[in-house]
Design a protein around this motif. Structure first.
Motif, PDB file in Angstrom:
ATOM      1  N   GLU A  36       0.961  -1.290   0.086  1.00 52.55           N
ATOM      2  CA  GLU A  36       0.066   0.070   0.046  1.00 52.55           C
ATOM      3  C   GLU A  36       0.762   1.364   0.121  1.00 52.55           C
ATOM      4  OE1 GLU A  36      -2.511   2.300   3.301  1.00 52.55           O
ATOM      5  OE2 GLU A  36      -2.910   0.396   2.935  1.00 52.55           O
ATOM      6  N   TYR A  99      -4.266   6.975  -2.746  1.00 52.50           N
ATOM      7  CA  TYR A  99      -3.768   5.545  -2.221  1.00 52.50           C
ATOM      8  C   TYR A  99      -3.351   4.848  -3.642  1.00 52.50           C
ATOM      9  CZ  TYR A  99      -4.492   6.107   2.575  1.00 52.50           C
ATOM     10  OH  TYR A  99      -4.658   6.830   3.753  1.00 52.50           O
ATOM     11  N   GLN A 120      11.839  -0.138  -1.831  1.00 51.88           N
ATOM     12  CA  GLN A 120      11.879   0.925  -0.802  1.00 51.88           C
ATOM     13  C   GLN A 120      13.077   1.860  -0.855  1.00 51.88           C
ATOM     14  OE1 GLN A 120      11.827  -1.358   2.718  1.00 51.88           O
ATOM     15  NE2 GLN A 120       9.729  -1.700   2.855  1.00 51.88           N
ATOM     16  N   LYS A 130       3.306   0.792   3.026  1.00 52.88           N
ATOM     17  CA  LYS A 130       3.051  -0.429   4.112  1.00 52.88           C
ATOM     18  C   LYS A 130       3.104  -1.648   3.335  1.00 52.88           C
ATOM     19  CE  LYS A 130      -1.145  -1.483   5.931  1.00 52.88           C
ATOM     20  NZ  LYS A 130      -2.364  -1.162   6.739  1.00 52.88           N
ATOM     21  N   THR A 132       2.272  -5.883   3.320  1.00 49.02           N
ATOM     22  CA  THR A 132       1.585  -6.911   4.201  1.00 49.02           C
ATOM     23  C   THR A 132       1.711  -8.297   3.479  1.00 49.02           C
ATOM     24  OG1 THR A 132      -0.189  -5.364   4.537  1.00 49.02           O
ATOM     25  CG2 THR A 132      -0.834  -7.578   4.696  1.00 49.02           C
TER      26      THR A 132
END
Length: 133
Positions: A36, A99, A120, A130, A132
């Motif tokens: 996300e 988003y 990243q 984020k 997951t």
């Protein structure tokens, strides 16, 4: 002969070579990884989506769905213009957050670590992420 080789033979006289890879930990398998990403500008997220999907295709990662909600999340605040008096005079501020969601399927642990570190490190300014598993 090097000093290290002599030291190893002194402590381990029966073997000339030490197998460091004999106690490998098996690699984890991930069925689905969801990323996300949020930012204040939709153009930055769109270009970042292109970067992430092209990096995944170069690494041979199965790209699932990449989607974004149609409307941004609005945070509105109303503040007094003056601290002490003039309650009628107010200022309104609005923060919009956009988003994007990415899904990647069937990843091994080492591939996921490498891919996520690369993604990243190339994250643009002002973008939050984020992950997951």
């Amino acid at each position: 002969m090097s000093k290290i080789g002599t030291t190893i033979r002194r402590f381990f006289p029966s073997s000339n070579k030490i197998n460091c890879f004999s106690t490998q930990i098996p690699d984890k398998l991930y069925k689905n990884i969801e990323i996300e990403v949020k930012c204040g500008q939709p153009a930055i997220l769109k270009s970042y989506e292109y970067f992430v999907t092209s990096a995944a295709k170069h690494l041979g990662i199965t790209v699932g769905s990449c989607w974004a909600p149609k409307l941004p999340v609005h945070d509105r605040m109303t503040l007094l213009r003056s601290v002490h008096i003039y309650k009628k005079h107010r200022e309104q501020y609005e923060v919009r957050t956009y988003y994007r969601y990415f899904n990647f399927h069937k990843l091994t642990g080492s591939t996921a670590d490498t891919f996520l570190e690369y993604v990243q490190r190339n994250l643009p300014e002002g973008v939050g992420m984020k992950v997951t598993y």
